[in-house]
Scaffold this motif. Structure first.
Motif, mmCIF file in Angstrom:
data_model
loop_
_atom_site.group_PDB
_atom_site.id
_atom_site.type_symbol
_atom_site.label_atom_id
_atom_site.label_comp_id
_atom_site.label_asym_id
_atom_site.label_seq_id
_atom_site.Cartn_x
_atom_site.Cartn_y
_atom_site.Cartn_z
ATOM 1 N N LYS A 1 -37.462 -132.032 39.967
ATOM 2 C CA LYS A 1 -36.604 -132.742 40.920
ATOM 3 C C LYS A 1 -35.614 -133.625 40.179
ATOM 4 O O LYS A 1 -35.899 -134.116 39.092
ATOM 5 N N ASN B 1 -32.890 -136.744 41.442
ATOM 6 C CA ASN B 1 -32.399 -137.553 42.565
ATOM 7 C C ASN B 1 -33.093 -137.169 43.878
ATOM 8 O O ASN B 1 -32.462 -137.087 44.920
ATOM 9 N N LYS C 1 -34.111 -134.324 44.841
ATOM 10 C CA LYS C 1 -33.808 -132.968 45.303
ATOM 11 C C LYS C 1 -34.500 -131.945 44.398
ATOM 12 O O LYS C 1 -34.491 -132.092 43.171
ATOM 13 N N ASP C 2 -35.089 -130.909 45.008
ATOM 14 C CA ASP C 2 -35.701 -129.836 44.229
ATOM 15 C C ASP C 2 -34.616 -129.071 43.480
ATOM 16 O O ASP C 2 -33.666 -128.571 44.083
#
Length: 168
Positions: free
Chosen positions: A86, A88, A90-91
């Protein structure tokens, strides 16, 4: 008057008796019941062989999260371990190690491979997945949805040599 009282008791009694009899009747198994029974009894084609490496043994070979990336383990079972990468929140990518002893045909795709990553045979699937085969036993994979993500660089961050020395 007795007749109206009899109807009040007789109707529910008969309805209950009817429900009891129909629920106890022999039912034919559905196709789903039959499929479940067949798959439960099947001994060949099981998902993981008994002597597959325990997934928790793979964790130490995963790359550390660095450069703003965070590694989050998401799955661990016999023969397999997986983590999300990840950034930030996000993935960005999925990292995994699997013991192919359960699926030996997997090694075939590496036999003709001319591509190598960190001296291990590599295979690419489309523009989203790159894998290497370590010690002819462990498949290390990096999947990403962004084709510009450097999957090979992340494969090199795994401790592939350490994984090659792993024995169960």
């Amino acid at each position: 008057m007795i007749m109206s009282r009899l109807h009040k008791f007789l109707a529910p009694l008969l309805l209950s008796l009817l429900l009891l009899v129909t629920s106890c009747a022999n039912k034919q198994p559905s196709r789903f019941d039959q499929a479940q029974q067949t798959s439960s009894q099947q001994k060949s084609g099981q998902a993981v062989v008994k002597d597959a490496t325990q997934g928790s043994n793979f964790n130490k070979f995963f790359p550390k999260g660095d450069g703003g990336y965070q590694r989050v383990y998401t799955q661990e079972k016999k023969g397999f371990a997986q983590a999300k990468l990840k950034k930030n929140g996000k993935d960005i990518a999925t990292l995994s190690i699997s013991d192919i002893k359960s699926t030996p045909d997997t090694a075939k795709k590496y036999q003709q491979s001319t591509k190598k990553v960190a001296s291990y045979p590599a295979a690419t699937l489309g523009n989203s997945q790159t894998s290497v085969l370590v010690n002819n036993r462990y498949q290390v994979t990096v999947r990403s949805t962004d084709p510009s993500f450097d999957r090979e660089a992340w494969l090199k961050k795994f401790d592939l040599d350490g994984l090659a020395r792993l024995s169960k």
